[in-house]
Enzyme design. Structure first.
Site, PDB file in Angstrom:
ATOM      1  CB  CYS A 274      -0.926  -0.001   1.207  1.00  0.00           C
ATOM      2  SG  CYS A 274      -1.965  -1.483   1.339  1.00  0.00           S
ATOM      3  N   PRO A 277       1.686   7.484  -0.458  1.00  0.00           N
ATOM      4  CG  PRO A 277       2.212   9.455   0.709  1.00  0.00           C
ATOM      5  CD  PRO A 277       1.486   8.137   0.858  1.00  0.00           C
ATOM      6  CE  LYS A 280       4.721   4.497   6.946  1.00  0.00           C
ATOM      7  NZ  LYS A 280       3.751   5.503   6.477  1.00  0.00           N
ATOM      8  CG  ASP A 295      -1.733   2.637  -3.599  1.00  0.00           C
ATOM      9  OD1 ASP A 295      -1.377   2.764  -2.407  1.00  0.00           O
ATOM     10  OD2 ASP A 295      -2.849   2.996  -4.026  1.00  0.00           O
ATOM     11  CG  ASP A 337       1.547   2.606   5.758  1.00  0.00           C
ATOM     12  OD1 ASP A 337       1.304   2.558   6.978  1.00  0.00           O
ATOM     13  OD2 ASP A 337       1.620   3.671   5.122  1.00  0.00           O
ATOM     14  CB  CYS A 390      -1.239   6.990   9.960  1.00  0.00           C
ATOM     15  SG  CYS A 390      -2.546   7.029   8.722  1.00  0.00           S
TER      16      CYS A 390
END
Length: 454
Positions: A274, A277, A280, A295, A337, A390
Site C-alpha cells: 500500500c 504516497p 516509506k 497501490d 501500511d 497511522c
C-alpha cells in the site's frame, strides 16, 4: 499574511477556491486532492492563504458552528449546507485571521453567498457575520461561546472542535489531561519536515538556507528522525533548486520511525503493498536491493512515479495492484501500511475528523485483517512482515496483529534490534507513536517474523 488579490466580480480567487473545495468535501472528496486539483490557478502567496483558511476553518469547525448557531434564528440545521460552509469561512476570517480586516471578511463572504445562492442568502450571511463581529468587539473573542458545558467530554469536544463520540472513545483509554493534549495537538498546524536524498543533512541545510529557506528549531523532527530537517512556515518547496534536483522529499517523523522500526537487512527484496504516497518505500530503498511498491490507485501511483523521477530513484518499482490479492513473489520483507481511519494524522487532514463515523471502526479492521492474511502468504519462510497504520485505534492496531498471531502459530512478534528506534516509542516490542506524547503524527507498527518452516 497579506490578503489575496481581488479579481473582477469582487471575490478573491482564494475565497472562491475555498468554497469550491468545501463543496467537494460534501460530495465525498478528500481535502488534499481537491485542493491540489483546484489550487493551480493561484500564485504561491494566495495558495498559502487559501490553505490557511481551509485547514484552519476545518480544524475549528465545531467551535465555529457553536458560535454561528447562537446567531442564526432557528439554528444552523435550517440552512443550506453550502451557506453554512460560507458562514464558517467568514467567521474563521473574522476570529482567527488577523491579517484580514473585518470589513473584508464580511463583504467578501456576503458577495460569495450572493453569487452562489442569491440575494436572500447574502442578506442572512451579512446579518450573522455582522452580529458575530459586533459581539466580538463588545465582549471579546474568548467570551463569544459562553460558559463551557459541565460534562467533561462535551467540554473537551467543544473546546477543541472534535466530534464528541471520538473524544469519549479516547477518554476511555487516557485521562482527560492527555486527551486534552491530543486534541490540542490535532489543532496545531503540521510542520513541513524533509528527508535528505543523495545528500547529507548538513549539506541540504546549507543549500536550503542559501536559498532563503528558514529552518525551524530541530524539535521533534531531530529527536525522532535523525537527519530530518524541519522548515519554518511559508517555504514554497516546489520552487527550490534543491527540490527540482531531487535532494529531499517530505516525510513526517512518524513515518520515518516506521521504516526505522522495520530495520530491514541490507540488500533485502522488499514489497510495499500500500505504497502511495511513497515516502516509506523511499526510506526502505536506502537499504533494500529493490522495493516493489504497489497501490490500487493509478492516480496515486502516478504521483509516486513523479517523485521517483525527480529523485532519480531506480530501486523502487511501482505497480498497480490490490493488496488483497498481492501480485508479488516471495519477499524478504513485506511492509503493509494498511488503509486505516487515520486518527493519528488529524492535524494534517482536519476534514477526516468530521468524515469519520463510528461504523468505520468496524468496517476498516475487517479490511485490514483480510489484507494482513493475504500479505503473509507472500513473505518467504524466515521473512519479515511489518504491519503499520497511522491510526490511534486499538481495533486497527493491536487487535488485527493479536488475532493474526493467534491464528498463525508459525509467526511471532519480533521487537526491532536495540537502538533501531528510541525506547520511548516502543510498547511491548511494537511501535506506538502518539501526537500528544511525541509531538509528531500518530503511528503504529508491529514486526512479525515467519518461521523458517512455516
Amino acid at each position: 499574511m497579506p490578503r489575496p488579490s481581488a479579481v473582477a466580480g469582487g471575490v478573491t480567487p482564494s475565497r472562491v477556491l475555498a468554497a469550491e473545495v468545501l463543496a467537494d468535501l460534501r460530495k465525498g472528496f478528500l481535502l488534499d486532492p481537491s485542493f491540489e486539483r483546484r489550487a493551480h490557478v493561484l500564485d504561491a502567496r494566495d495558495r498559502r492563504w487559501a490553505q490557511e483558511l481551509l485547514w484552519g476553518s476545518l480544524r475549528r469547525r465545531g467551535w465555529l458552528d457553536g458560535l454561528l448557531a447562537e446567531r442564526v434564528s432557528g439554528g444552523l440545521a435550517r440552512l443550506d449546507a453550502d451557506v453554512i460552509d460560507l458562514l464558517r469561512l467568514g467567521a474563521y476570517q473574522l476570529l482567527e485571521m488577523t491579517s484580514v480586516p473585518p470589513y473584508a471578511a464580511i463583504a467578501q463572504t456576503v458577495e460569495l453567498a450572493k453569487r452562489r445562492h442569491g440575494i436572500g442568502a447574502s442578506k442572512l450571511v451579512n446579518a450573522v457575520l455582522r452580529r458575530l463581529e459586533r459581539d466580538r468587539t463588545e465582549r471579546g473573542r474568548d467570551a463569544l461561546a459562553g460558559p463551557e458545558p459541565s460534562d467533561p467530554g462535551e467540554a473537551l469536544a467543544q473546546r477543541h472542535s472534535h466530534p464528541q463520540w471520538l473524544v469519549e472513545r479516547w477518554r476511555e483509554r487516557w485521562d482527560d489531561a492527555e486527551v486534552d493534549a491530543l486534541l490540542a495537538a490535532n489543532n496545531r498546524e503540521a510542520p513541513v519536515v524533509v528527508r535528505p536524498w543523495g545528500i547529507g543533512a548538513d549539506a541540504l541545510a546549507a543549500e536550503l538556507t542559501a536559498a532563503g529557506v528558514r529552518l525551524a528549531d530541530p524539535g521533534a523532527a531531530a529527536v525522532w528522525a535523525e537527519g530530518s530537517l524541519q522548515l519554518a512556515p511559508g517555504a514554497q518547496l516546489t520552487e527550490l533548486g534543491a527540490y527540482r534536483q531531487g535532494h529531499f522529499f517530505v516525510q513526517d517523523p512518524a513515518s520515518t520511525l516506521v521504516t526505522q522500526y522495520a530495520a530491514i537487512p541490507e540488500g533485502a527484496t522488499v514489497a510495499d503493498l500500500c505504497a502511495a504516497p511513497g515516502g516509506k518505500a523511499l526510506e526502505l530503498a536506502r537499504r533494500a536491493s529493490v522495493v516493489l511498491a504497489g497501490d490500487r490507485s493509478h492516480a496515486r501511483l502516478r504521483r509516486v512515479q513523479a517523485n521517483l523521477d525527480r529523485l532519480h530513484v531506480t530501486r523502487v518499482l511501482p505497480f498497480v495492484g490490490d493488496a488483497r490479492e498481492p501480485a508479488v513473489g516471495a519477499a524478504d520483507v513485506l511492509l503493509l501500511d494498511a488503509p486505516c481511519t487515520g486518527t493519528g494524522t488529524f492535524r494534517r487532514h482536519p476534514d477526516a475528523r468530521w468524515r469519520l463515523k463510528p461504523s468505520d471502526l468496524a468496517v476498516m479492521p475487517a479490511l485490514q485483517r483480510q489484507i494482513l492474511r493475504a500479505a503473509a502468504a507472500v513473505v518467504r519462510p524466515g521473512g519479515l512482515l511489518v504491519y503499520s497504520t497511522c491510526s490511534l485505534e486499538p481495533e486497527e492496531n493491536d487487535a488485527p496483529v493479536d488475532d493474526f498471531l493467534a491464528a498463525h502459530p508459525g509467526w511471532t512478534l519480533e521487537p526491532p534490534p536495540a537502538g533501531a528506534v528510541p525506547d520511548a516509542v516502543l510498547d511491548g516490542g511494537r511501535l506506538r507513536v502518539l501526537p500528544q506524547r511525541h509531538g509528531v503524527d500518530g503511528a503504529f507498527a508491529a514486526r512479525l517474523r515467519r518461521s523458517g518452516d512455516a
